[in-house]
Design an enzyme around this catalytic site. Structure first.
Site, PDB file in Angstrom:
ATOM      1  N   ASP A  45       0.842  -1.204   0.000  1.00  0.00           N
ATOM      2  CA  ASP A  45       0.000   0.000   0.000  1.00  0.00           C
ATOM      3  C   ASP A  45       0.879   1.257   0.000  1.00  0.00           C
ATOM      4  O   ASP A  45       0.369   2.380  -0.082  1.00  0.00           O
ATOM      5  CB  ASP A  45      -1.030  -0.013   1.141  1.00  0.00           C
ATOM      6  N   SER A  46       2.208   1.063   0.019  1.00  0.00           N
ATOM      7  CA  SER A  46       3.134   2.177  -0.249  1.00  0.00           C
ATOM      8  C   SER A  46       2.826   2.797  -1.605  1.00  0.00           C
ATOM      9  O   SER A  46       3.266   3.915  -1.885  1.00  0.00           O
ATOM     10  CB  SER A  46       4.581   1.677  -0.220  1.00  0.00           C
ATOM     11  N   ASP A  84      -0.912  -6.229  -0.080  1.00  0.00           N
ATOM     12  CA  ASP A  84      -1.303  -5.569   1.164  1.00  0.00           C
ATOM     13  C   ASP A  84      -2.806  -5.437   1.289  1.00  0.00           C
ATOM     14  O   ASP A  84      -3.484  -5.072   0.316  1.00  0.00           O
ATOM     15  CB  ASP A  84      -0.709  -4.146   1.188  1.00  0.00           C
ATOM     16  N   LYS A 112      -0.991  -9.421   3.253  1.00  0.00           N
ATOM     17  CA  LYS A 112      -0.238  -8.855   4.385  1.00  0.00           C
ATOM     18  C   LYS A 112      -1.137  -7.907   5.167  1.00  0.00           C
ATOM     19  O   LYS A 112      -1.808  -7.061   4.568  1.00  0.00           O
ATOM     20  CB  LYS A 112       1.021  -8.142   3.883  1.00  0.00           C
ATOM     21  N   GLU A 114      -1.361  -5.434   8.866  1.00  0.00           N
ATOM     22  CA  GLU A 114      -0.555  -4.735   9.869  1.00  0.00           C
ATOM     23  C   GLU A 114      -1.199  -4.855  11.240  1.00  0.00           C
ATOM     24  O   GLU A 114      -2.374  -4.460  11.406  1.00  0.00           O
ATOM     25  CB  GLU A 114      -0.433  -3.251   9.504  1.00  0.00           C
ATOM     26  N   GLU A 181       9.220  -3.879  10.379  1.00  0.00           N
ATOM     27  CA  GLU A 181       9.639  -2.601   9.776  1.00  0.00           C
ATOM     28  C   GLU A 181      10.148  -1.659  10.862  1.00  0.00           C
ATOM     29  O   GLU A 181       9.465  -1.454  11.886  1.00  0.00           O
ATOM     30  CB  GLU A 181       8.453  -1.954   9.033  1.00  0.00           C
TER      31      GLU A 181
HETATM   32  O1  KIV Z   1       3.550  -1.089   1.596  1.00  0.00           O
HETATM   33  C1  KIV Z   1       4.731  -1.433   1.556  1.00  0.00           C
HETATM   34  O2  KIV Z   1       5.463  -1.199   0.596  1.00  0.00           O
HETATM   35  C2  KIV Z   1       5.269  -2.146   2.698  1.00  0.00           C
HETATM   36  C3  KIV Z   1       6.762  -2.241   2.786  1.00  0.00           C
HETATM   37  C4  KIV Z   1       7.294  -1.052   3.478  1.00  0.00           C
HETATM   38  C5  KIV Z   1       7.213  -3.485   3.421  1.00  0.00           C
HETATM   39  O3  KIV Z   1       4.542  -2.582   3.549  1.00  0.00           O
END
Ligand code: KIV
Length: 264
Positions: A45-46, A84, A112, A114, A181
């Site tokens: 989600d970056s 994500d 993934k 969080e 992280e």
């Molecule tokens: O969203 C993302 O790119 C991430 C990385 C920082 C691992 O979660």
């Protein structure tokens, strides 16, 4: 590249061999990464920050991630592809199942999420329904407003002990990868040694089983901010393919992240 699965990563961990991974958002870069034998890709989600130019990851939607997952899967059929789950898409276990299904159908091999032990029932529900999970601990960017900024996590003893406990509970609930992280390297080492599943680090020192970088940081082209723990491999090598290969080989040898890119 041969098809990469969770079993591939488990074997690497057992053999003490480190592996590299990167974010990816489109088919062309995904193909380049696969050609250079990057075993794991993440549709992070970056993308809210590096593609959409937002200040944080909160505006990203499940539809955004599903779209980019389809793009990356088209370019990289063989990587283990994680996607994500965006902010507020897994507020309850039931919602998580519904939204994770969309990402798996878009081509992800794993989702993934969080968060710490509060996520254990969600992880259990997902894995029981055939959705593999990577649990992201430490600096979890979706919690930026709780943390008051993008800050290193796990510096004090109580926080560190809680993170070890969280990691163990998430593994027991079925998480097949833990991602750390922005945590001190000593804590990352403690968690990596305590777990049977692979641990991937970013800003966590060279002590984890795997490393991940946001691809824009690997190439030094992020629009907003370059974290201190990242490294511009393009500046060092001069072309993209060599930059990717250098990143992968430096991770495998333990040369990256070195002391300049590690949080003590
Ligand atoms: O969203 C993302 O790119 C991430 C990385 C920082 C691992 O979660």
């Amino acid at each position: 590249m041969k098809k990469v699965t969770i079993n591939t990563l488990m074997k690497l961990k057992e053999e003490g061999r480190k592996f590299a991974s990167s974010t990816a958002y489109d088919a062309s870069f995904a193909q380049l990464f696969e050609q250079q034998e990057m075993p794991v890709l993440l549709v992070g989600d970056s993308l809210g920050m590096v593609l959409q130019g937002k200040a944080d990851t909160l505006p990203v939607t499940v539809e955004d991630i599903a779209y980019h997952t389809r793009c990356v899967r088209a370019g990289s059929p063989n990587s283990l592809l994680m996607s994500d789950m965006p902010f507020m898409s897994y507020a309850t276990p039931e919602q998580a199942c519904l939204e994770a299904g969309k990402l798996m159908q878009a081509g992800a091999n794993m989702v993934k999420l969080e968060g710490g032990s509060w996520l254990a029932p969600t992880v259990r529900m997902l894995t029981e329904r055939a959705v593999p999970v990577c649990a992201h601990l430490g600096l979890t960017p979706q919690s930026v407003n709780i943390f008051g900024g993008f800050k290193v996590q796990g510096r004090d003893q109580e926080q560190a002990d809680q993170m070890v406990k969280d990691a163990l509970e998430l593994q027991a609930a079925g998480a097949q990868i833990i991602l750390l992280e922005c945590v001190p390297s000593a804590l990352a080492e403690r968690i990596t040694q305590a777990l049977n599943v692979p641990v991937i680090g970013i800003g966590a020192g060279n002590v984890t089983d795997g490393q991940i970088l946001v691809m824009h940081d690997m190439f030094g082209i992020a629009a907003n901010y370059m974290p201190k723990f990242s490294k511009n491999f393009l500046a060092e090598t001069g072309d993209m393919r060599s930059a990717v290969t250098k990143y992968i080989t430096d991770v495998e040898s333990g040369a990256f992240p070195g002391p300049d890119h590690t949080i003590a």
